[in-house]
Design an enzyme around this catalytic site. Structure first.
Site, PDB file in Angstrom:
ATOM      1  N   CYS A  73       0.871  -1.164   0.000  1.00 16.22           N
ATOM      2  CA  CYS A  73       0.000   0.000   0.000  1.00 16.22           C
ATOM      3  C   CYS A  73       0.914   1.221   0.000  1.00 16.22           C
ATOM      4  CB  CYS A  73      -0.857  -0.037   1.265  1.00 16.22           C
ATOM      5  SG  CYS A  73      -1.901   1.412   1.496  1.00 16.22           S
ATOM      6  N   CYS A 184      -0.430   3.611  -6.664  1.00 12.37           N
ATOM      7  CA  CYS A 184      -1.384   3.065  -5.684  1.00 12.37           C
ATOM      8  C   CYS A 184      -1.658   1.648  -6.142  1.00 12.37           C
ATOM      9  CB  CYS A 184      -2.671   3.890  -5.682  1.00 12.37           C
ATOM     10  SG  CYS A 184      -4.034   3.110  -4.771  1.00 12.37           S
TER      11      CYS A 184
HETATM   12  N1  DGL Z   1      -3.863   0.641  -2.134  1.00  8.53           N
HETATM   13  C1  DGL Z   1      -3.453   1.772  -1.426  1.00  8.53           C
HETATM   14  C2  DGL Z   1      -2.254   2.483  -1.963  1.00  8.53           C
HETATM   15  O1  DGL Z   1      -1.443   1.839  -2.596  1.00  8.53           O
HETATM   16  C3  DGL Z   1      -4.419   2.575  -0.645  1.00  8.53           C
HETATM   17  C4  DGL Z   1      -5.630   3.056  -1.299  1.00  8.53           C
HETATM   18  C5  DGL Z   1      -6.527   3.679  -0.260  1.00  8.53           C
HETATM   19  O2  DGL Z   1      -6.879   2.966   0.676  1.00  8.53           O
HETATM   20  O3  DGL Z   1      -6.820   4.871  -0.387  1.00  8.53           O
HETATM   21  O4  DGL Z   1      -2.072   3.645  -1.759  1.00  8.53           O
END
Ligand code: DGL
Length: 265
Positions: A73, A184
């Site tokens: 993440c 993301c």
């Molecule tokens: N998948 C996440 C990232 O890589 C987070 C997305 C979220 O929860 O806003 O930033």
């Protein structure tokens, strides 16, 4: 040699884009995926919240005996990776960072677009890497407004989501970006839609999963943590959101195998 699992964590379903690459490449390694689910999205939350949720997740994964943790993440990495490394010095952590460097090295137009959540752009690492390339390339930032929600709600292929993608991507292309960085882990699940939107315009879309996979391999070797070659891997899924969400994680992980890490349009 160590047959304990590798822990993989995200706010929700997005980190599965990383899980899929690890599962395909590290064939003897057991993986435990924790997708929070209850508090997703993290992207517009406060730093304190993201740090607290990330520590809760890591505690849970360590409680399951994980030998290495991938913070799959970008948002959680940006907000919490330094604190995690400080708090658990004995655990190797791999974080996610937008692939600014490869994009900056590959761009021919001198303009790259970085898509990420609001909080990820505050990350120390992102700011440092961007500053490093700022005199060579123009870096355009854009928040993927509505992208995480589309993935979480299984709406990747709706006309509304295509519109949302168009709204974010078109201005980047109009300003000359020929490289689009997916900063993301949810966004790779919208890659098909992005490719459709950018078709015929000589754009490359890159994400960080291959770099993360290489880093995991490096650390497994460095700390002698690889599973035995004949070890039969187990795949488990956890969440703070309950059994239905766990089932969704499992289904998505197995259903959508992504073959490509970078695609040329
Ligand atoms: N998948 C996440 C990232 O890589 C987070 C997305 C979220 O929860 O806003 O930033």
């Amino acid at each position: 040699m160590n047959n304990s699992p590798i822990g993989v964590f995200d706010s929700g379903l997005g980190g599965l884009s990383v899980w899929q690459v690890l599962q395909k490449t590290l064939v003897a390694e057991s993986l435990i995926y924790l997708g929070d689910g209850a508090r997703c999205p993290y992207g517009s939350r406060t730093r304190e919240e993201v740090v607290r949720f990330t520590f809760e997740a890591v505690e849970r994964l360590l409680g399951e005996g994980c030998k290495l943790i991938v913070v799959a993440c970008n948002t959680a990495t940006a907000m919490a990776i330094s604190a995690l490394r400080e708090h658990y010095p004995q655990i190797p952590f791999v974080g996610l960072e937008p692939a600014v460097k490869p994009a900056a090295l590959r761009t021919r137009s001198g303009v790259i677009g970085v898509l990420a959540t609001e909080r990820s752009f505050d990350g120390e690492l992102f700011c440092r890497t961007s500053a490093q390339f700022a005199d060579k390339v123009k870096i355009l930032r854009a928040v993927g407004e509505g992208f995480v929600e589309a993935v979480e709600q299984n709406r990747e292929h709706t006309p509304e989501t295509e519109q949302a993608v168009r709204r974010v991507i078109e201005p980047l292309i109009a300003q000359g970006a020929d490289e689009i960085v997916l900063g993301c882990t949810h966004y790779p699940f919208l890659r098909d839609t992005m490719e459709r939107v950018a078709a015929g315009r000589d754009i490359e879309i890159i994400d960080s999963s291959d770099a993360v996979e290489r880093r995991v391999e490096y650390l497994l070797d460095k700390f002698d943590l690889r599973a035995a070659a004949n070890h039969t891997p187990e795949y488990r899924f956890l969440s703070f959101a309950g059994d239905d969400y766990i089932e969704r994680l499992q289904r998505k992980a197995m259903a959508e195998k992504r073959e490509r890490l970078a695609s040329k349009i």
